[in-house]
Design an enzyme around this catalytic site. Structure first.
Site, short mmCIF file in Angstrom:
data_model
loop_
_atom_site.label_atom_id
_atom_site.label_comp_id
_atom_site.label_asym_id
_atom_site.label_seq_id
_atom_site.Cartn_x
_atom_site.Cartn_y
_atom_site.Cartn_z
CG HIS A 1 -5.85 1.99 5.10
ND1 HIS A 1 -5.41 2.94 6.00
CD2 HIS A 1 -4.85 1.09 4.97
CE1 HIS A 1 -4.18 2.62 6.39
NE2 HIS A 1 -3.82 1.50 5.79
CE LYS B 1 -0.17 3.31 4.69
NZ LYS B 1 -0.09 3.44 6.13
CD GLU C 1 -3.51 -2.42 7.29
OE1 GLU C 1 -2.39 -2.65 6.84
OE2 GLU C 1 -4.16 -1.40 7.03
CB SER D 1 5.21 -1.77 11.90
OG SER D 1 4.84 -0.43 12.14
N GLY E 1 2.49 2.31 10.77
CA GLY E 1 3.45 3.41 10.62
C GLY E 1 4.15 3.80 11.91
CG ASN F 1 -1.72 1.22 1.41
OD1 ASN F 1 -1.80 2.03 0.50
ND2 ASN F 1 -2.32 1.38 2.58
P1 PGA Z 1 2.84 0.32 7.61
O1 PGA Z 1 1.39 0.55 6.96
O2 PGA Z 1 3.39 -0.96 7.06
O3 PGA Z 1 3.64 1.53 7.19
O4 PGA Z 1 2.64 0.25 9.10
C1 PGA Z 1 0.50 -0.53 6.76
C2 PGA Z 1 -0.81 -0.03 6.20
O5 PGA Z 1 -1.29 1.03 6.61
O6 PGA Z 1 -1.40 -0.68 5.31
#
Ligand code: PGA
Length: 252
Positions: free
Chosen positions: A96, A11, A168, A214, A174, A9
């Protein structure tokens, strides 16, 4: 047997040239190493058409990060499922936590989007997950139940089988804080039990449940060793070729 599924993803990141070379690098690595996993790249919508082209004839598929539930009309700034499909999208992420948090998405809008995506033959990745506050209050399962039951309201078994769920935990996105493999497995098993109640065990066993939050080269192997963790939805670590390709080649 559920085939592992790793999705990136991206983003709201990367410019066009960076997006192209990242996708190109991943496609080439996949061709060389042929890992037995399904892979999706979910870039910003402006790159979907080009990336669908870059990924053509490869085992990498392209997904959008959002869609609108209507098929066309006066919805300034929105994209319909048909439009996404038309430019070569296979998957679409729905609900999401960032969309729930910043753009007012609710379980009801998730349900409408899920139905709209399935209607045009897109494969939805439905995101569910509790906030830190909710986990500390001990209401994780209650929140997840609402996300799954309301999100999947009125779906047929046939449609449910075409979906993927991404668990998630919001506190792990993040932040560098990952759920432990045991914590994640516990919630994944709970989600699967909800799917059994809704659709029966055969359908529930066929639906893949990704973990997200993460995920990195250093923790993917232990997460993927758990029986109900069927893949990963990766944010930050999907923005560079090497870590993402290592995640795709988990346990290798
Ligand atoms: P991240 O994001 O791996 O940066 O924690 C995962 C997501 O939001 O799909």
């Amino acid at each position: 047997m559920r085939r592992p599924f790793i999705a990136g993803n991206w983003k709201m990141n990367l410019l066009a040239a960076e997006a192209n070379s990242l996708a190109d690098g991943i496609v080439k690595d996949m061709a060389k190493n042929t890992p037995q996993v399904d892979v999706a790249l979910c870039p910003p919508a402006t790159y979907l058409a080009t990336l669908a082209d870059v990924c053509r004839d490869s085992r990498v598929r392209v997904g959008a990060q959002n869609l609108h539930w209507e098929s066309s009309g006066a919805y300034t700034g929105e994209l319909s499922g048909q439009m996404l499909k038309d430019v070569g999208c296979f998957y679409v992420i729905i609900g999401h936590s960032e969309r729930r948090q910043y753009f007012g998405e609710t379980n009801e809008s998730v349900n409408r989007k899920l139905k709209a995506a399935l209607q045009v033959g897109l494969h939805p990745i439905v995101c569910v997950g509790e906030t830190l506050d909710e986990r500390q209050q001990g209401v994780t399962q209650k929140v997840i139940r609402q996300h799954v039951v309301a999100g999947y309201d009125e779906l047929s078994k046939e449609h449910a089988e075409k979906t993927v769920i991404a668990y998630e935990p919001v506190w792990a996105i993040g932040t560098g804080m990952t759920a432990t493999p045991d914590q994640a497995q516990e919630t994944h098993a709970f989600i699967r039990s909800l799917l059994v109640d809704l659709f029966g065990s055969q359908t529930a066993e066929s639906i893949r449940i990704q973990y997200g939050g993460s995920v990195k080269p250093g923790n993917v192997d232990d997460l993927m060793a758990k029986p109900d963790i069927d893949g990963a939805l990766v944010g930050g670590a999907s923005l560079k070729i090497d870590p993402f390709c290592r995640i795709i080649r988990f346990q290798s």
